[in-house]
Scaffold this active site. Structure first.
Site, short mmCIF file in Angstrom:
data_model
loop_
_atom_site.label_atom_id
_atom_site.label_comp_id
_atom_site.label_asym_id
_atom_site.label_seq_id
_atom_site.Cartn_x
_atom_site.Cartn_y
_atom_site.Cartn_z
N ASP A 266 0.08 3.81 -0.89
CA ASP A 266 -1.05 2.96 -1.28
C ASP A 266 -0.61 1.51 -1.09
OD1 ASP A 266 -3.08 1.51 -2.57
OD2 ASP A 266 -3.37 3.07 -4.08
N ASP B 7 -6.71 1.73 2.71
CA ASP B 7 -5.34 1.37 2.34
C ASP B 7 -4.51 2.49 1.74
OD1 ASP B 7 -6.41 1.48 -0.26
OD2 ASP B 7 -5.11 -0.15 -0.93
N GLU B 8 -4.92 3.74 1.97
CA GLU B 8 -4.17 4.87 1.40
C GLU B 8 -4.02 6.00 2.39
OE1 GLU B 8 -5.69 6.54 -2.29
OE2 GLU B 8 -6.39 4.52 -2.80
N1 DCP Z 1 -11.83 -2.98 -3.21
C1 DCP Z 1 -13.05 -3.64 -3.44
N2 DCP Z 1 -13.72 -3.45 -4.63
C2 DCP Z 1 -13.19 -2.64 -5.61
C3 DCP Z 1 -11.98 -1.97 -5.39
C4 DCP Z 1 -11.31 -2.18 -4.18
O1 DCP Z 1 -13.52 -4.35 -2.56
N3 DCP Z 1 -13.86 -2.48 -6.77
C5 DCP Z 1 -11.12 -3.22 -1.94
C6 DCP Z 1 -10.16 -4.35 -2.08
C7 DCP Z 1 -8.82 -3.70 -2.17
C8 DCP Z 1 -8.99 -2.42 -1.39
O2 DCP Z 1 -10.36 -2.06 -1.55
O3 DCP Z 1 -7.79 -4.52 -1.66
C9 DCP Z 1 -8.10 -1.29 -1.87
O4 DCP Z 1 -8.42 -0.95 -3.21
P1 DCP Z 1 -7.33 -0.53 -4.29
O5 DCP Z 1 -8.08 0.09 -5.40
O6 DCP Z 1 -6.23 0.24 -3.66
O7 DCP Z 1 -6.79 -1.92 -4.83
P2 DCP Z 1 -5.75 -2.93 -4.24
O8 DCP Z 1 -5.10 -2.45 -3.00
O9 DCP Z 1 -6.43 -4.26 -4.13
O10 DCP Z 1 -4.73 -3.04 -5.43
P3 DCP Z 1 -3.54 -2.09 -5.89
O11 DCP Z 1 -2.30 -2.89 -5.71
O12 DCP Z 1 -3.85 -1.81 -7.33
O13 DCP Z 1 -3.59 -0.86 -5.03
CA CA Z 2 -4.05 -0.41 -2.85
CA CA Z 3 -6.35 2.26 -2.70
#
Ligand code: DCP
Ligand code: CA
Ligand code: CA
Length: 369
Positions: A11, A111-112
């Site tokens: 992730d 991203d996963e």
């Molecule tokens: N995303 C978004 N709105 C949300 C959740 C996520 O636009 N409510 C987008 C932005 C993130 C991407 O999807 O960068 C991936 O979501 P993740 O839940 O994996 O969150 P992040 O990668 O940002 O953070 P983490 O470090 O917790 O994985």
């Molecule tokens: Ca992420």
């Molecule tokens: Ca994710």
């Protein structure tokens, strides 16, 4: 007996915001907030994601932008608009790299990804741990992007593991430590447990996965139905047989036909949709794919396109359900326009492996009423 399965889940950390840091290294060390601007005013919209610096002040995904701005005033924070094509490019390169190191590969979202590495690590968890750590380094060396990685005997445990030490974490769960690893975690860490399930569980005094494990199978069945109840029973024990499956590359299967004459009559149009559905559902079945999203697309008499789609939490593979859903979608589509339909199409997307179907069919029942 065959050697145990080993699955790695990768992730990418605070992905959109980290991509922005990559583009502009001056941002490092500052709070970075990536925003979806709704366009009404310069401040209206929601936070897409934020780097960990911004999160340390309480900024979260989904928060109104004005609220994040208030929290971060005087903090020299950067507020940037979402640039999906740029993130997509970086994601594609990382996914290609990861795919090259997997026996079987399954990307989930931007991203996963899950990697089945059972064969190449000969079912040995120490080897898999080394591989997981190498993957992290390679992604970082090639793209400058940090990730959180988990490994375990299946997708369920690997995903919980990758979530355990964010950001830049590496968590390996060996088969003999699964139960201890899961025990103290909140039930919401299990995929498929949302707010509603969490509340019901809290109502019977279940907070942690250890608590969940103590609930008899029969009780779970009463509360959640046979399939979801059984899923929760297994999940509490770290049991999950979902295979890692490559998604269909096109990520969709669709077909479209031109009607004999322009029409707004469901009685006339639906038989065509029905045939299209049978065709795409059997194509999906041939590939061993179930789908979460069904769309009905109409090209209207003026050649404008109208569509309606519905996404289910749990993958479907039944032509019968799909036909019933598409009928509702067709009616919704027609109610949104006064135009006649010239061409009609259906699309399946959001694929998963078959075998994961029917777990949460309640969402389907709710939709069909
Ligand atoms: N995303 C978004 N709105 C949300 C959740 C996520 O636009 N409510 C987008 C932005 C993130 C991407 O999807 O960068 C991936 O979501 P993740 O839940 O994996 O969150 P992040 O990668 O940002 O953070 P983490 O470090 O917790 O994985
Ligand atoms: Ca992420
Ligand atoms: Ca994710």
């Amino acid at each position: 007996m065959s050697s145990p399965r080993i699955v790695i889940h990768v992730d990418l950390d605070y992905f959109f915001a980290q991509c922005e840091e990559k583009r502009n290294p001056n941002l490092k060390g500052k709070p970075v907030v990536v925003c979806v601007y709704s366009g009404r005013t310069s401040e209206s919209g929601a936070v897409s994601t934020a780097n960990y610096n911004a999160r340390s002040f309480g900024v979260k995904s989904g928060m109104p932008i004005f609220q994040a701005k208030r929290i971060l005033r005087d903090k020299d924070a950067a507020f940037l608009p979402v640039d999906k094509p740029y993130y997509q490019e970086i994601s594609s390169r990382i996914m290609a790299l990861l795919r090259g190191h997997a026996d079987k590969f399954e990307q989930v979202g931007i991203d996963e990804a899950f990697l089945d590495v059972s064969a190449q690590s000969h079912g040995d968890f120490a080897t898999a741990k080394k591989l997981a750590s190498e993957l992290k380094s390679r992604v970082y060396e090639q793209e400058g992007i940090t990730s959180s990685v988990g490994s375990g005997p299946n997708k369920l445990v690997a995903k919980i593991a990758s979530d355990q030490q964010k950001p830049n974490g590496l968590t390996t769960v060996a088969p003999d430590s699964i139960l201890d690893f899961l025990a103290p975690l909140e039930v919401r860490r299990i995929v498929g447990i949302g707010k509603k399930t969490e509340q019901i569980l809290q109502g019977i005094g279940v907070k942690t996965i250890a608590d969940l494990r103590a609930v008899p199978a029969e009780r779970l069945r009463e509360l959640f139905g046979r399939t979801f109840g059984a899923y929760l029973f297994d999940a509490a024990r770290g049991i999950d047989d979902e295979p890692v499956v490559e998604r269909d590359e096109r990520e969709q299967i669709s077909r479209i036909v031109t009607l004999k004459r322009n029409s707004r009559s469901p009685e006339e149009i639906f038989p065509e949709i029905s045939k299209l559905i049978d065709d795409v559902v059997s194509k999906a079945a041939d590939k061993g794919l179930a789908f979460k999203t069904i769309s009905v697309i109409g090209i209207m008499e003026d050649l404008s396109t109208h569509s309606r789609s519905e996404t289910f939490e749990t993958p479907l593979d039944s032509a019968e359900s799909s036909r019933r859903i598409s009928r509702v979608l067709l009616e919704n589509l027609l109610s949104g326009t006064t135009l006649e339909i010239r061409r009609i199409g259906v699309k399946l997307s959001n694929f998963a492996s078959t075998g994961s179907t029917a777990k949460f069919q309640s969402t389907l029942k709710e939709f069909l009423g």
